[in-house]
Motif scaffolding. Structure first.
Motif, PDB file in Angstrom:
ATOM      1  N   LEU A 254       2.400  -5.877  22.898  1.00 39.41           N
ATOM      2  CA  LEU A 254       3.520  -5.863  21.958  1.00 39.41           C
ATOM      3  C   LEU A 254       3.837  -7.269  21.463  1.00 39.41           C
ATOM      4  CD1 LEU A 254       5.664  -4.096  20.593  1.00 39.41           C
ATOM      5  CD2 LEU A 254       7.086  -4.390  22.603  1.00 39.41           C
TER       6      LEU A 254
ATOM      7  N   GLY B 151       8.765  -3.323  17.177  1.00 38.62           N
ATOM      8  CA  GLY B 151       8.659  -4.365  18.205  1.00 38.62           C
ATOM      9  C   GLY B 151       9.700  -5.450  18.005  1.00 38.62           C
TER      10      GLY B 151
ATOM     11  N   TYR C  84       3.652  -0.228  18.399  1.00 45.59           N
ATOM     12  CA  TYR C  84       4.716  -0.131  19.397  1.00 45.59           C
ATOM     13  C   TYR C  84       4.327   0.895  20.445  1.00 45.59           C
ATOM     14  CZ  TYR C  84       6.101   3.486  16.010  1.00 45.59           C
ATOM     15  OH  TYR C  84       6.117   4.530  15.121  1.00 45.59           O
TER      16      TYR C  84
END
Length: 180
Positions: free
Chosen positions: A7, A71, A15
């Motif tokens: 990530l 993210g 994600y």
């Protein structure tokens, strides 16, 4: 980030499972809290939080609708770790437990987590936006920069208020406490 280190490489398009739902639920929470404040608090008491919630709803809403920047929204949710201690502070104040070890300990943890999870996170997010300017569409970039330009000063002001209230009492405040 611990469970999904990849990530850190892509805050825009990738994600982990459940991350989109977490951001969507967060939007729902901020919407509910916004409506609750509108209905149950006076505007002069809650305008800053209403403004804060509006910015978060717009920014997180973009991530939810576009399925991008999830993210980045997860990074922003790190700020909420400090909210635990801010809320505990409010509870202790309402319970009139200001002069307790629990309140003092919470005040110290609150300021520490404030610096780490609010100030440092917002600074990192602003830095990331500037570094990735060429990779972020203009409209999304504008929303991000405006969001950071609003949230950072708001959080610095709140930090100062907390510091002043819990650690920088004037001699007049100390004298008033002794008289009570």
């Amino acid at each position: 980030f611990y469970l999904h280190p990849e990530l850190t490489e892509d805050l825009v398009g990738w994600y982990p499972p459940g991350a989109h739902s977490l951001v969507a639920v967060s939007v729902g929470y901020f919407l509910e809290d916004f409506v609750d404040m509108l209905c149950n608090q006076k505007l002069h008491q809650s305008w800053e939080l209403l403004f804060h919630h509006s910015v978060v709803i717009v920014c997180f809403g973009i991530a939810v609708v576009l399925h991008q920047y999830v993210g980045f929204a997860l990074v922003a949710l790190l700020v909420e770790i400090n909210s635990i201690f801010l809320h505990l502070r409010q509870i202790l104040l309402m319970a009139n437990l200001v002069h307790t070890t629990c309140y003092r300990l919470n005040s110290i943890i609150n300021l520490g987590t404030y610096v780490v999870f609010r100030i440092a996170t917002l600074a990192w997010m602003t830095h990331w936006l500037f570094l990735n300017r060429e990779n972020v569409p203009t409209a999304t970039y504008a929303v991000g920069i405006v969001g950071m330009a609003i949230m950072t000063p708001m959080n610095i002001i709140l930090f100062y208020r907390l510091l002043r209230s819990d650690f920088l009492k004037s001699s007049r405040d100390v004298q008033q406490e002794k008289e009570e």
